[in-house]
Design an enzyme around this catalytic site. Structure first.
Site, short mmCIF file in Angstrom:
data_model
loop_
_atom_site.label_atom_id
_atom_site.label_comp_id
_atom_site.label_asym_id
_atom_site.label_seq_id
_atom_site.Cartn_x
_atom_site.Cartn_y
_atom_site.Cartn_z
N PHE A 522 -26.83 -25.45 42.75
CA PHE A 522 -27.08 -24.20 43.46
C PHE A 522 -27.31 -24.56 44.93
O PHE A 522 -28.46 -24.65 45.38
CB PHE A 522 -28.29 -23.48 42.89
CG PHE A 522 -28.10 -22.95 41.50
CD1 PHE A 522 -27.57 -21.69 41.28
CD2 PHE A 522 -28.44 -23.73 40.40
CE1 PHE A 522 -27.40 -21.21 39.98
CE2 PHE A 522 -28.27 -23.25 39.11
CZ PHE A 522 -27.73 -21.98 38.90
N PHE A 527 -31.15 -26.69 44.99
CA PHE A 527 -31.49 -27.47 43.80
C PHE A 527 -30.31 -27.52 42.84
O PHE A 527 -29.34 -26.77 42.96
CB PHE A 527 -32.73 -26.88 43.10
CG PHE A 527 -32.48 -25.62 42.31
CD1 PHE A 527 -32.11 -25.66 40.98
CD2 PHE A 527 -32.62 -24.38 42.91
CE1 PHE A 527 -31.88 -24.50 40.26
CE2 PHE A 527 -32.39 -23.21 42.21
CZ PHE A 527 -32.02 -23.27 40.87
N GLU A 529 -29.51 -27.74 38.59
CA GLU A 529 -30.06 -27.60 37.24
C GLU A 529 -29.34 -28.56 36.30
O GLU A 529 -28.11 -28.54 36.20
CB GLU A 529 -29.88 -26.17 36.74
CG GLU A 529 -30.34 -25.99 35.29
CD GLU A 529 -29.83 -24.70 34.66
OE1 GLU A 529 -30.28 -24.38 33.55
OE2 GLU A 529 -28.98 -24.03 35.28
N ILE A 530 -30.10 -29.41 35.62
CA ILE A 530 -29.53 -30.31 34.60
C ILE A 530 -29.59 -29.58 33.26
O ILE A 530 -30.66 -29.16 32.81
CB ILE A 530 -30.32 -31.63 34.55
CG1 ILE A 530 -30.18 -32.37 35.88
CG2 ILE A 530 -29.82 -32.50 33.40
CD1 ILE A 530 -31.00 -33.64 35.95
N VAL A 531 -28.42 -29.46 32.61
CA VAL A 531 -28.34 -28.71 31.36
C VAL A 531 -28.36 -29.65 30.16
O VAL A 531 -29.18 -29.50 29.26
CB VAL A 531 -27.07 -27.84 31.33
CG1 VAL A 531 -27.06 -26.96 30.09
CG2 VAL A 531 -26.99 -26.97 32.58
N CYS A 533 -28.05 -33.91 28.90
CA CYS A 533 -28.06 -35.32 29.29
C CYS A 533 -28.09 -36.14 28.02
O CYS A 533 -29.04 -36.01 27.22
CB CYS A 533 -29.27 -35.63 30.17
SG CYS A 533 -29.40 -37.37 30.63
N LEU A 565 -33.93 -29.76 38.72
CA LEU A 565 -34.74 -29.03 37.75
C LEU A 565 -34.08 -29.13 36.39
O LEU A 565 -32.84 -29.14 36.27
CB LEU A 565 -34.89 -27.56 38.15
CG LEU A 565 -35.77 -27.24 39.35
CD1 LEU A 565 -35.68 -25.77 39.70
CD2 LEU A 565 -37.22 -27.63 39.10
N ILE A 596 -32.03 -20.44 37.08
CA ILE A 596 -32.03 -21.47 36.04
C ILE A 596 -32.20 -20.84 34.67
O ILE A 596 -32.91 -19.83 34.52
CB ILE A 596 -33.15 -22.50 36.32
CG1 ILE A 596 -33.04 -23.69 35.36
CG2 ILE A 596 -34.52 -21.86 36.24
CD1 ILE A 596 -33.99 -24.82 35.71
N TYR A 599 -35.43 -22.02 28.30
CA TYR A 599 -35.27 -22.33 26.88
C TYR A 599 -36.64 -22.27 26.20
O TYR A 599 -37.67 -22.63 26.80
CB TYR A 599 -34.67 -23.74 26.69
CG TYR A 599 -33.30 -23.91 27.29
CD1 TYR A 599 -32.15 -23.70 26.53
CD2 TYR A 599 -33.14 -24.27 28.62
CE1 TYR A 599 -30.89 -23.86 27.07
CE2 TYR A 599 -31.88 -24.43 29.19
CZ TYR A 599 -30.76 -24.23 28.40
OH TYR A 599 -29.51 -24.38 28.95
#
Length: 796
Positions: A522, A527, A529-531, A533, A565, A596, A599
């Site tokens: 973004f 920042f 966003e890590i979805v 890994c 994030l 973001i 969850y």
């Protein structure tokens, strides 16, 4: 009032025949504007902004070059590498005529068979890089960084008008050029000398001035005066000095000669290295002293006063006292500058340790509060948010550093240790061939260097065709994520992996993805966003996960993104903590809320990135520092570990000698200390052993009967607490003390008190503070001390 022009970036092509100018032609489209020097001591907000933007462009260009494919990096290096063909004297590969205006740093990647344009060479590009075969990635990046610094110096040399400054730029250009040719680290040698150039330095003298002139003030006013001193030093460290030619009219012959020398030193060691980080940078206030300050003080103080007045309204109310006290501080410093015998300029003068410790304590207790006004007066162009923690500052304050490290190691000692570490790595061939305890990080970097593994950022697109290889990798990554994240719906994984707004950093081994990080940047919010890994099961615990995250951090920094994030489940929190993530979110919620994805049963974690850190190299840097520290300790150990002849004076009848006369005692750092007088005369042991034993028995009986003594009445058994003796090496209990008392062990009260204290210490060491055992130990210890005082056996 301006010094030499700052290091500039290339904006226009030039037709010079040397290799630096040839490379400048290749880079005419790179980076745009040039860095401009801050005129008139900081030159205002717009100029400071231009200065910082230019520095950022230089860093971004370096990061861009560092991320190029190896073939393009080698092409860049070839332009400054001598032809290795025997008898050829060409010092750099020249781009063929038809490709002269193509940019190696962007899209142009020449073939290794392309011939040099130099008519006296005509050898292929491969002949210019033959000596670079097997060079490490870090060494290659170091050479490329020096080349970029050299090109910027060359362009600055064309722009600057002052001849003295131009000569310095030319000298540094040639130095870097020679170091690139020889693959050596640039070292400045010659008549300029080595920093520091005067003792004491300006920073130490200013610290002494605060104590010498203002120690009579109350603590609050003294602390404010310390802040004034910090502001002055910050101003000096970012001040641009006039060239000697501009100051000929207001300096006498001797001062003009000294100023020219110091101006050259300032350019070489302080000013230019701020933009050419291939050269080691020193701060002005730490390497210069009275001579330089006297020649610039009058005009610099006037500029500082004007700056304080013009920025007064931008200061918060609680900081305006700095503006008020600045003239008083400058007058005090001026008076000490004009004196020939001022104590603050005496190398041996030093404020009392109590004052230094007191200032350090006040600084640590103070809440750091920075604002736009104070950052302007500091003239460093950097603004930090209010309430920023001390450990988050990009640069430690100069005055804080000088108070904490007044006895810092000399530069030559550190350089000697660095040289020893470097030589040990070079000469120890066995360790190179069969490395001992090599970290996983080094193994992964070695695999990457050998191209056994590769890292690629891939993603889907609806606006342009996606090649078959990328699509196959995305399919493979989908399978890796689906297998390693079984609780995540496969449809959801497919949706995000193939979403055009998401990208995936893929770890490729043998042309198959074995791990990756799916993320969505973004840029407008600053920042990423890590979805997802994950690394495939068979390739885990090899360091791939850490190296993946480091590549993502560097990728984000190169694109101006400084925050990561992610929502981590309970199994992933440990991994993200190791990668620098924290549950303490420093990013304001409105920045990421609504952007973001959230969850259930997951924890939001945040990582702030520092733009100056190359994360893929960071671990190696820390390890190298650790090796240097060990070498410094070993050198110090060798210095102090000397076998000296024994003392013979006692055989000759001398009953005693002073402690300080023992040979070698002072050399290891011992200093005589005055022992403080005791408040009361220590208790004497009773002369009757039976009376002393009776007193101990009375105390021990009272302690046993206390209602909190139940955990300590007998020894702890391994059956009750299996791991107790793994932690407690010297157990003790009241039963054992009773047996020792009967055997006559306690000849002095110190032995008795030591065993009782061991009971309580062991309990507190093994048990946590919230347990009943811990509370019993505290209560029983207080009761024991009370009983000892009642019998006159306690003098603490």
């Amino acid at each position: 009032m301006s010094g030499g022009s700052l290091i500039t970036l290339k904006t226009q092509p030039s037709d010079a025949a040397n290799s630096a100018n040839a490379a400048a032609q290749q880079q005419q489209t790179a980076n745009g504007a040039a860095a401009s020097s801050a005129q008139n001591v900081g030159g205002g907000n717009a100029q400071e902004g231009t200065r910082q933007n230019s520095l950022q462009r230089i860093q971004q260009r370096k990061q861009k070059v560092f991320s190029l494919p190896v073939s393009q990096k080698l092409a860049k290096l070839s332009m400054y590498s001598a032809c290795q063909t025997e008898g050829c004297r060409c010092t750099g590969w020249k781009t063929p005529q038809e490709n002269r205006h193509r940019d190696v740093e962007s899209s142009y990647c020449p073939e290794f068979s392309e011939e040099c344009r130099n008519v006296s060479c005509r050898h292929p590009l491969s002949a210019h890089i033959a000596h670079l075969d097997g060079i490490s990635n870090s060494s290659m990046d170091e050479l490329l960084g020096a080349i970029i610094d050299m090109e910027n110096l060359f362009m600055s040399m064309q722009r600057v008008e002052d001849e003295d400054t131009k000569k310095v730029y030319l000298y540094l250009f040639r130095l870097l050029r020679q170091c690139v040719l020889t693959r050596q680290h640039p070292t400045i040698r010659g008549p300029l000398g080595d920093p520091p150039f005067e003792s004491p330095c300006i920073t130490k003298a200013v610290l002494s001035l605060v104590f010498y002139k203002f120690n009579h003030l109350n603590p609050t006013e003294l602390q404010t005066m310390t802040e004034v001193a910090k502001t002055f030093l910050n101003f000096l460290n970012h001040y641009n000095f006039e060239s000697p030619s501009a100051r000929r009219g207001d300096l006498n012959h001797e001062d003009a000669s000294n100023y020219k020398i110091n101006y050259t030193r300032w350019l070489v060691f302080c000013h230019v290295p701020a933009f050419c980080n291939s050269l080691r940078q020193f701060e002005t206030s730490l390497v210069f002293g009275k001579t330089l300050l006297r020649t610039v003080f009058q005009y610099m103080s006037q500029q500082l006063k004007k700056k304080c007045i013009s920025e007064r309204d931008r200061f918060p109310e609680d900081k305006r006292s700095i503006i008020t006290l600045m003239p008083k501080f400058l007058e005090g410093l001026k008076a000490e500058l004009l004196k020939d015998n001022s104590p603050i300029w005496d190398p041996n003068y030093r404020p009392p340790n109590a004052f230094v410790i007191q200032q350090r304590k006040r600084h640590q207790e103070a809440i750091p509060a920075t604002n736009s006004g104070s950052s302007v007066v500091a003239a460093n162009g950097k603004r930090s948010s209010a309430g920023e923690p001390v450990n988050k500052r990009a640069k430690k304050d100069v005055l804080e550093r000088i108070t904490e490290n007044q006895d810092d190691l000399p530069t030559e000692v550190v350089m000697r240790a660095m040289k020893a570490v470097s030589e040990s790595k070079t000469t120890n061939k066995a360790e190179i061939l069969f490395p001992v305890n090599v970290s996983r990080d080094e193994n992964v970097k070695a695999e990457e260097q050998k191209r056994a593994i590769e890292f690629h950022v891939v993603g889907n697109s609806l606006t342009k065709p996606v090649d078959k290889q990328t699509m196959l990798w995305l399919l493979g990554l989908q399978l890796v994520f689906a297998y390693q994240l079984p609780e995540m719906p496969r449809e959801y994984i497919s949706q995000l992996v193939f979403d055009t707004k998401h990208k995936t950093l893929a770890l490729i081994k043998e042309n198959q993805p074995i791990g990756g990080i799916c993320f969505r940047p973004f840029p407008t919010q600053g920042f990423t966003e890590i979805v997802f890994c994950a690394v495939t099961m068979s390739e885990q615990v090899k360091g791939y996960g850490t190296h993946l995250m480091n590549h993502l951090k560097d990728y984000s920094i190169q694109r101006g993104i400084k925050h990561l994030l992610t929502f981590a489940d309970c199994d992933a929190i440990g991994y993200f903590k190791k990668q620098g993530f924290s549950k303490d979110i420093k990013l304001a919620r409105p920045v990421y809320a609504g952007y973001i994805k959230e969850y259930d049963s997951a924890t939001l974690m945040h990582c702030e990135l520092h733009p100056s850190i190359v994360n893929t190299q960071f671990i190696a840097v820390i390890r190298n520092q650790s090796e240097i520290l060990k070498e410094l300790i070993a050198q110090r150990h060798n210095e102090v570990q000397k076998v000296r002849p024994g003392l013979t004076c006692f055989k000759e009848g001398l009953p005693s000698i002073p402690v300080e006369s023992i040979p070698g005692l002072r050399e290891i750092g011992w200093k005589p200390q005055m022992r403080p007088a005791r408040a009361s005369r220590p208790l004497e042991e009773p002369s009757d052993p039976e009376k002393l034993a009776s007193a101990f028995a009375s105390v021990l009986q009272s302690v046993r009967q206390h209602n909190t003594a139940w955990p300590f009445l007998r020894p702890v058994t391994a059956a009750e607490v299996p791991d107790y003796y793994d932690h407690i090496k010297y157990p003790m209990d009241l039963k054992t003390m009773g047996e020792r008392l009967k055997k006559g062990y306690y000849q002095t009260r110190r032995l008795f008190m030591a065993d009782m204290a061991r009971i309580f210490t062991n309990c507190r060491f093994y048990n946590s503070p919230d347990t009943e055992y811990f509370r019993c130990a505290n209560s029983l210890e207080r009761y024991f001390q009370t009983k000892m005082r009642e019998l006159g056996l306690w003098d603490k």
